[in-house]
Design an enzyme around this catalytic site. Structure first.
Site, PDB file in Angstrom:
ATOM      1  N   ASP A  51       0.829  -1.215   0.000  1.00  0.00           N
ATOM      2  CA  ASP A  51       0.000   0.000   0.000  1.00  0.00           C
ATOM      3  C   ASP A  51       0.862   1.263   0.000  1.00  0.00           C
ATOM      4  OD1 ASP A  51      -2.413  -1.400   0.020  1.00  0.00           O
ATOM      5  OD2 ASP A  51      -2.298  -1.693   2.183  1.00  0.00           O
ATOM      6  N   ASN A 125      -5.440   8.356   1.548  1.00  0.00           N
ATOM      7  CA  ASN A 125      -5.762   7.793   2.869  1.00  0.00           C
ATOM      8  C   ASN A 125      -6.293   8.846   3.832  1.00  0.00           C
ATOM      9  OD1 ASN A 125      -5.111   5.127   2.502  1.00  0.00           O
ATOM     10  ND2 ASN A 125      -3.080   5.257   3.441  1.00  0.00           N
ATOM     11  N   ALA A 166      -6.048   2.414   7.597  1.00  0.00           N
ATOM     12  CA  ALA A 166      -4.624   2.722   7.774  1.00  0.00           C
ATOM     13  C   ALA A 166      -4.402   3.399   9.144  1.00  0.00           C
ATOM     14  CB  ALA A 166      -4.159   3.576   6.600  1.00  0.00           C
ATOM     15  N   SER A 170      -5.388   2.457  13.397  1.00  0.00           N
ATOM     16  CA  SER A 170      -4.406   2.248  14.471  1.00  0.00           C
ATOM     17  C   SER A 170      -4.702   3.092  15.697  1.00  0.00           C
ATOM     18  CB  SER A 170      -2.990   2.601  13.983  1.00  0.00           C
ATOM     19  OG  SER A 170      -2.639   1.837  12.885  1.00  0.00           O
TER      20      SER A 170
HETATM   21  P1  NAP Z   1       4.628   3.194   6.484  1.00  0.00           P
HETATM   22  O1  NAP Z   1       4.684   3.777   7.856  1.00  0.00           O
HETATM   23  O2  NAP Z   1       5.843   2.571   5.917  1.00  0.00           O
HETATM   24  O3  NAP Z   1       3.442   2.073   6.382  1.00  0.00           O
HETATM   25  C1  NAP Z   1       2.369   2.083   7.177  1.00  0.00           C
HETATM   26  C2  NAP Z   1       1.525   0.808   7.000  1.00  0.00           C
HETATM   27  O4  NAP Z   1       0.223   1.270   6.567  1.00  0.00           O
HETATM   28  C3  NAP Z   1       1.996  -0.219   5.966  1.00  0.00           C
HETATM   29  O5  NAP Z   1       1.843  -1.511   6.528  1.00  0.00           O
HETATM   30  C4  NAP Z   1       1.019  -0.019   4.814  1.00  0.00           C
HETATM   31  O6  NAP Z   1       0.750  -1.217   4.078  1.00  0.00           O
HETATM   32  C5  NAP Z   1      -0.227   0.363   5.569  1.00  0.00           C
HETATM   33  N1  NAP Z   1      -1.250   1.056   4.776  1.00  0.00           N
HETATM   34  C6  NAP Z   1      -1.130   2.119   3.945  1.00  0.00           C
HETATM   35  N2  NAP Z   1      -2.320   2.449   3.422  1.00  0.00           N
HETATM   36  C7  NAP Z   1      -3.220   1.571   3.924  1.00  0.00           C
HETATM   37  C8  NAP Z   1      -4.614   1.397   3.778  1.00  0.00           C
HETATM   38  N3  NAP Z   1      -5.356   2.213   3.014  1.00  0.00           N
HETATM   39  N4  NAP Z   1      -5.228   0.408   4.476  1.00  0.00           N
HETATM   40  C9  NAP Z   1      -4.523  -0.414   5.278  1.00  0.00           C
HETATM   41  N5  NAP Z   1      -3.192  -0.288   5.480  1.00  0.00           N
HETATM   42  C10 NAP Z   1      -2.545   0.683   4.807  1.00  0.00           C
HETATM   43  O7  NAP Z   1       4.127   4.338   5.529  1.00  0.00           O
HETATM   44  P2  NAP Z   1       3.793   4.264   4.000  1.00  0.00           P
HETATM   45  O8  NAP Z   1       3.942   2.850   3.540  1.00  0.00           O
HETATM   46  O9  NAP Z   1       4.531   5.355   3.297  1.00  0.00           O
HETATM   47  O10 NAP Z   1       2.222   4.642   4.039  1.00  0.00           O
HETATM   48  C11 NAP Z   1       1.783   5.918   4.450  1.00  0.00           C
HETATM   49  C12 NAP Z   1       0.617   5.665   5.351  1.00  0.00           C
HETATM   50  O11 NAP Z   1       1.096   5.142   6.581  1.00  0.00           O
HETATM   51  C13 NAP Z   1      -0.178   6.877   5.759  1.00  0.00           C
HETATM   52  O12 NAP Z   1      -1.135   7.234   4.808  1.00  0.00           O
HETATM   53  C14 NAP Z   1      -0.801   6.418   7.064  1.00  0.00           C
HETATM   54  O13 NAP Z   1      -2.118   5.940   6.887  1.00  0.00           O
HETATM   55  C15 NAP Z   1       0.063   5.250   7.508  1.00  0.00           C
HETATM   56  N6  NAP Z   1       0.590   5.491   8.844  1.00  0.00           N
HETATM   57  C16 NAP Z   1       0.201   4.610   9.812  1.00  0.00           C
HETATM   58  C17 NAP Z   1       0.609   4.812  11.108  1.00  0.00           C
HETATM   59  C18 NAP Z   1       0.118   3.855  12.154  1.00  0.00           C
HETATM   60  O14 NAP Z   1      -0.609   2.914  11.804  1.00  0.00           O
HETATM   61  N7  NAP Z   1       0.446   4.086  13.420  1.00  0.00           N
HETATM   62  C19 NAP Z   1       1.443   5.888  11.452  1.00  0.00           C
HETATM   63  C20 NAP Z   1       1.827   6.750  10.426  1.00  0.00           C
HETATM   64  C21 NAP Z   1       1.396   6.546   9.109  1.00  0.00           C
HETATM   65  P3  NAP Z   1       1.860  -1.989   3.209  1.00  0.00           P
HETATM   66  O15 NAP Z   1       2.606  -2.833   4.179  1.00  0.00           O
HETATM   67  O16 NAP Z   1       1.048  -2.821   2.244  1.00  0.00           O
HETATM   68  O17 NAP Z   1       2.712  -0.943   2.539  1.00  0.00           O
END
Ligand code: NAP
Length: 267
Positions: A51, A125, A166, A170
């Protein structure tokens, strides 16, 4: 023979690079031109990775109007329906039109800076609003122009339905079916004490209502993240967040079901 162009991105890991080479050969054999740079004459974008790679591709192409398909190489994979060993079947289904295009809404933030200049950020997202380092932020929130609360906490996530699984998920936000055109405003560590009163649950907004955010004047630095891409602003006057008129058209193979994917990935 067709010389139609397909743009292919991959995240650089070994399996993704191998899948890219295999896909390129198959596409060339079927008469397509493969490009690694997006141009307007691209009829389909294919993104190999997870993603995160999908989000990067969408941003690199500045939210393209053409369909985009994802091939999952071992990540969470919410945006992908194809696996590396299913390339031939994917291309057969693509050429015979056996797919649906899932229209995904995006979210836009319009930031007005201290000089009155406007800056636009789009997310598939979410848009996240936070303070500097780990400081808490105090934000005056309005909905549809009506003042609602002064939020105090670590920040706010304004997620699309596609982004609800995403970062939003969390921090305790709800999973929203992508057919719902809405914005989910989810607090990050809200303070709810006698000193500060903030909603502690998500708020759901219909697509025609915007969220207004005015940082308290001592918040001299605010960070805006669109899909994890961070921009810092000093002395922000206001931020308006709303459903954007830009959409992403995700290629979904027959048999795709959002709730099956949720079950597979989370349970
Ligand atoms: P990353 O921090 O490397 O990855 C964050 C995780 O979010 C990865 O496992 C990614 O899946 C998953 N993800 C992204 N979009 C998703 C969706 N629509 N539904 C379910 N899971 C999803 O950051 P990145 O890969 O550059 O992605 C940016 C995204 O990270 C942001 O848009 C935000 O949503 C997310 N994020 C999450 C957190 C948290 O959960 N605490 C904190 C900061 C940002 P894959 O393994 O398939 O790449």
């Amino acid at each position: 023979m067709s010389t139609k162009q397909i743009t292919v991105f991959h995240n650089g890991d070994e399996l993704s690079a191998r899948t890219f080479r295999a896909l390129s050969v198959k596409l060339n054999n079927r008469g397509y031109r493969v490009s690694q740079t997006y141009t307007e004459d691209t009829e389909l974008i294919v993104c190999i990775g997870g993603d995160g790679a999908f989000l990067k591709a969408i941003h690199a192409c500045d939210f393209p109007g053409c369909p985009i398909a994802g091939i999952n190489t071992g990540h969470l994979g919410f945006f992908q329906d194809v696996l590396p060993d299913g390339l031939e079947q994917f291309l057969d289904q693509y050429e015979s039109g056996e797919y649906n295009l899932q229209k995904l809404s995006t979210v836009a933030a319009l930031v007005t800076d201290e000089d009155g200049r406007e800056h636009r950020h789009i997310g598939l997202n979410e848009i996240t609003i936070k303070g500097r380092h780990s400081y808490s932020v105090h934000l005056f929130i309005s909905i549809g122009g009506k003042p609602i609360e002064k939020f105090s906490g670590d920040g706010l996530i304004v997620a699309t339905s596609a982004g609800s699984t995403a970062y939003n998920y969390s921090v305790g936000g709800s999973i929203a079916d992508p057919r719902l055109d809405l914005l989910q405003v989810t607090p990050i560590a809200p303070m709810n004490t006698t000193a500060y009163r903030s909603f502690t649950s998500s708020i759901l907004l219909p697509a025609d209502l915007s969220l207004g955010v005015v940082p308290e004047h001592e918040e001299n630095q605010i960070f805006i993240m669109n899909d994890g891409i961070e921009t810092a602003y000093t002395n922000v006057r206001s931020i308006e967040v709303r459903v954007s008129d830009t959409s992403v058209h995700l290629l979904r193979l027959k048999g795709y079901d959002f709730w099956n994917k949720v079950k597979d990935k989370f349970l």
